[in-house]
Scaffold this active site. Structure first.
Site, PDB file in Angstrom:
ATOM      1  N   ASP A 197      16.749  59.290  66.430  1.00 20.36           N
ATOM      2  CA  ASP A 197      16.532  59.463  64.971  1.00 20.36           C
ATOM      3  C   ASP A 197      16.024  60.885  64.648  1.00 20.36           C
ATOM      4  O   ASP A 197      15.093  61.029  63.754  1.00 20.36           O
ATOM      5  CB  ASP A 197      15.609  58.336  64.399  1.00 20.36           C
ATOM      6  CG  ASP A 197      15.820  58.310  62.860  1.00 20.36           C
ATOM      7  OD1 ASP A 197      16.715  58.728  62.338  1.00 20.36           O
ATOM      8  OD2 ASP A 197      14.943  57.751  62.379  1.00 20.36           O
ATOM      9  N   HIS A 254      20.195  65.424  62.434  1.00 21.00           N
ATOM     10  CA  HIS A 254      21.311  64.647  62.178  1.00 21.00           C
ATOM     11  C   HIS A 254      22.627  65.633  62.049  1.00 21.00           C
ATOM     12  O   HIS A 254      23.704  65.379  61.464  1.00 21.00           O
ATOM     13  CB  HIS A 254      21.077  63.944  60.761  1.00 21.00           C
ATOM     14  CG  HIS A 254      20.179  62.681  61.176  1.00 21.00           C
ATOM     15  ND1 HIS A 254      19.797  62.327  62.465  1.00 21.00           N
ATOM     16  CD2 HIS A 254      20.047  61.647  60.426  1.00 21.00           C
ATOM     17  CE1 HIS A 254      19.281  61.292  62.298  1.00 21.00           C
ATOM     18  NE2 HIS A 254      19.100  60.721  61.110  1.00 21.00           N
ATOM     19  N   SER A 314       8.628  54.466  62.186  1.00 21.79           N
ATOM     20  CA  SER A 314       9.281  53.852  63.255  1.00 21.79           C
ATOM     21  C   SER A 314       8.431  53.772  64.476  1.00 21.79           C
ATOM     22  O   SER A 314       8.573  52.708  65.341  1.00 21.79           O
ATOM     23  CB  SER A 314      10.640  54.707  63.629  1.00 21.79           C
ATOM     24  OG  SER A 314      10.346  56.122  63.981  1.00 21.79           O
ATOM     25  N   PHE A 338      11.583  56.525  55.229  1.00 29.56           N
ATOM     26  CA  PHE A 338      12.970  55.996  54.695  1.00 29.56           C
ATOM     27  C   PHE A 338      13.585  54.855  55.437  1.00 29.56           C
ATOM     28  O   PHE A 338      14.577  54.378  54.825  1.00 29.56           O
ATOM     29  CB  PHE A 338      13.649  57.209  54.735  1.00 29.56           C
ATOM     30  CG  PHE A 338      13.077  58.417  54.052  1.00 29.56           C
ATOM     31  CD1 PHE A 338      12.845  58.230  52.462  1.00 29.56           C
ATOM     32  CD2 PHE A 338      12.903  59.349  54.586  1.00 29.56           C
ATOM     33  CE1 PHE A 338      12.439  59.577  51.966  1.00 29.56           C
ATOM     34  CE2 PHE A 338      12.317  60.598  53.988  1.00 29.56           C
ATOM     35  CZ  PHE A 338      12.230  60.823  52.712  1.00 29.56           C
TER      36      PHE A 338
HETATM   37  N1  SAH Z   1      12.215  57.923  62.969  1.00 30.13           N
HETATM   38  C1  SAH Z   1      11.380  58.311  61.791  1.00 30.13           C
HETATM   39  C2  SAH Z   1      12.370  59.325  60.884  1.00 30.13           C
HETATM   40  C3  SAH Z   1      12.759  60.609  61.563  1.00 30.13           C
HETATM   41  S1  SAH Z   1      13.356  61.989  60.459  1.00 30.13           S
HETATM   42  C4  SAH Z   1      10.942  57.321  60.892  1.00 30.13           C
HETATM   43  O1  SAH Z   1      11.571  56.007  61.208  1.00 30.13           O
HETATM   44  O2  SAH Z   1      10.179  57.252  59.958  1.00 30.13           O
HETATM   45  C5  SAH Z   1      13.831  63.137  61.642  1.00 30.13           C
HETATM   46  C6  SAH Z   1      12.805  63.834  62.311  1.00 30.13           C
HETATM   47  O3  SAH Z   1      13.391  64.648  63.348  1.00 30.13           O
HETATM   48  C7  SAH Z   1      12.029  65.060  61.431  1.00 30.13           C
HETATM   49  O4  SAH Z   1      10.672  64.428  61.341  1.00 30.13           O
HETATM   50  C8  SAH Z   1      12.391  66.330  62.093  1.00 30.13           C
HETATM   51  O5  SAH Z   1      11.171  66.951  62.225  1.00 30.13           O
HETATM   52  C9  SAH Z   1      12.804  65.827  63.401  1.00 30.13           C
HETATM   53  N2  SAH Z   1      13.782  66.888  64.105  1.00 30.13           N
HETATM   54  C10 SAH Z   1      14.895  67.218  63.434  1.00 30.13           C
HETATM   55  N3  SAH Z   1      15.301  67.870  64.602  1.00 30.13           N
HETATM   56  C11 SAH Z   1      14.548  67.897  65.799  1.00 30.13           C
HETATM   57  C12 SAH Z   1      14.607  68.748  66.905  1.00 30.13           C
HETATM   58  N4  SAH Z   1      15.836  69.541  67.209  1.00 30.13           N
HETATM   59  N5  SAH Z   1      13.669  68.605  67.673  1.00 30.13           N
HETATM   60  C13 SAH Z   1      12.621  67.741  67.404  1.00 30.13           C
HETATM   61  N6  SAH Z   1      12.438  67.056  66.310  1.00 30.13           N
HETATM   62  C14 SAH Z   1      13.631  67.312  65.256  1.00 30.13           C
HETATM   63 MG    MG Z   2      16.837  57.690  60.470  1.00 31.71          MG
END
Ligand code: SAH
Ligand code: MG
Length: 205
Positions: free
Chosen positions: A135, A138, A46, A15
């Site tokens: 990232d 959230h 990313s 995204f």
């Molecule tokens: N940086 C990526 C998008 C990341 S989306 C890009 O640019 O495409 C957020 C990611 O964080 C997801 O894949 C999710 O599995 C991971 N995530 C969320 N909470 C987490 C946690 N507590 N430990 C490890 N990974 C986590």
């Molecule tokens: Mg993001």
């Protein structure tokens, strides 16, 4: 970044808008040379932007993700992608796509996947980081933990890059702004260098 690498990153599943991706790439170029780490990799978009710099510099990019998706990626939520559920397990699994993205981008010699809970991995981490990109989760709790457990590993002069920072509540969720960005600045240990969209680049002073 070659035009081919840029086109591949833009086409990779995810995204992040192209201009934020290029700002991420620029941050990797501006950071001191050394190990980089991203928290939250999803399908590897990313990692394409950071990984090309890591490859050029012969330094690793560690990519931490449990690959089970964030809250907003689960069934019934806004950012759910149904084909990312592993039917055999009944949970999301983005690891196969992440691996394919990294393979096809030619980045297997620099990108290292670490599959696990961010806070659990962080508690065993000791390597200073030239660049940290946050990232991941959230929600309030995961964002606060990522700030507390990962940012101390950013080396002096190293960069902290945060995604999905929305000062205006109408634009998106609060935790990356309130639990990571504001505390980093308030700590006096980081100063803002640049921003692009919801991406913020801070430097450790
Ligand atoms: N940086 C990526 C998008 C990341 S989306 C890009 O640019 O495409 C957020 C990611 O964080 C997801 O894949 C999710 O599995 C991971 N995530 C969320 N909470 C987490 C946690 N507590 N430990 C490890 N990974 C986590
Ligand atoms: Mg993001």
């Amino acid at each position: 970044m070659t035009p081919e690498q840029q086109a591949y990153a833009e086409a990779a599943r995810g995204f992040m808008p192209p201009e934020e991706g290029m700002a991420l790439w620029q941050a990797a170029k501006d950071a001191p040379r050394g190990p980089m780490l991203e928290v939250g990799s999803y399908c590897g978009k990313s990692a394409c932007y950071l990984g090309v710099v890591a490859l050029d510099q012969a330094t690793p990019l560690f990519c931490v993700d449990h690959h089970r998706g964030s809250e907003e990626n689960q069934v019934g939520w806004e950012w759910h992608e149904p084909d990312l559920v592993d039917p055999a397990v009944g949970k999301m699994d983005t690891l196969p796509i992440f691996r394919k993205t990294v393979h096809d981008a030619g980045l297997e010699d620099s990108v290292v996947a670490i599959v696990g809970q961010s806070s659990f991995v962080a508690r065993s981490w000791t390597t200073p980081l030239a660049l940290l990109f946050i990232d991941g989760g959230h929600g309030e709790e995961p964002a606060a933990q990522d700030f507390a457990l990962w940012t101390p590993h950013v080396q002096e002069g190293g960069l902290l890059v945060i995604h999905d920072v929305f000062p205006n509540p109408d634009d998106g969720g609060r935790p990356p702004y309130e639990q990571i960005y504001l505390p980093a600045l308030a700590s006096g240990q980081f100063e803002e260098v640049s921003s692009c969209g919801s991406l913020r680049v801070l430097r450790r002073v």
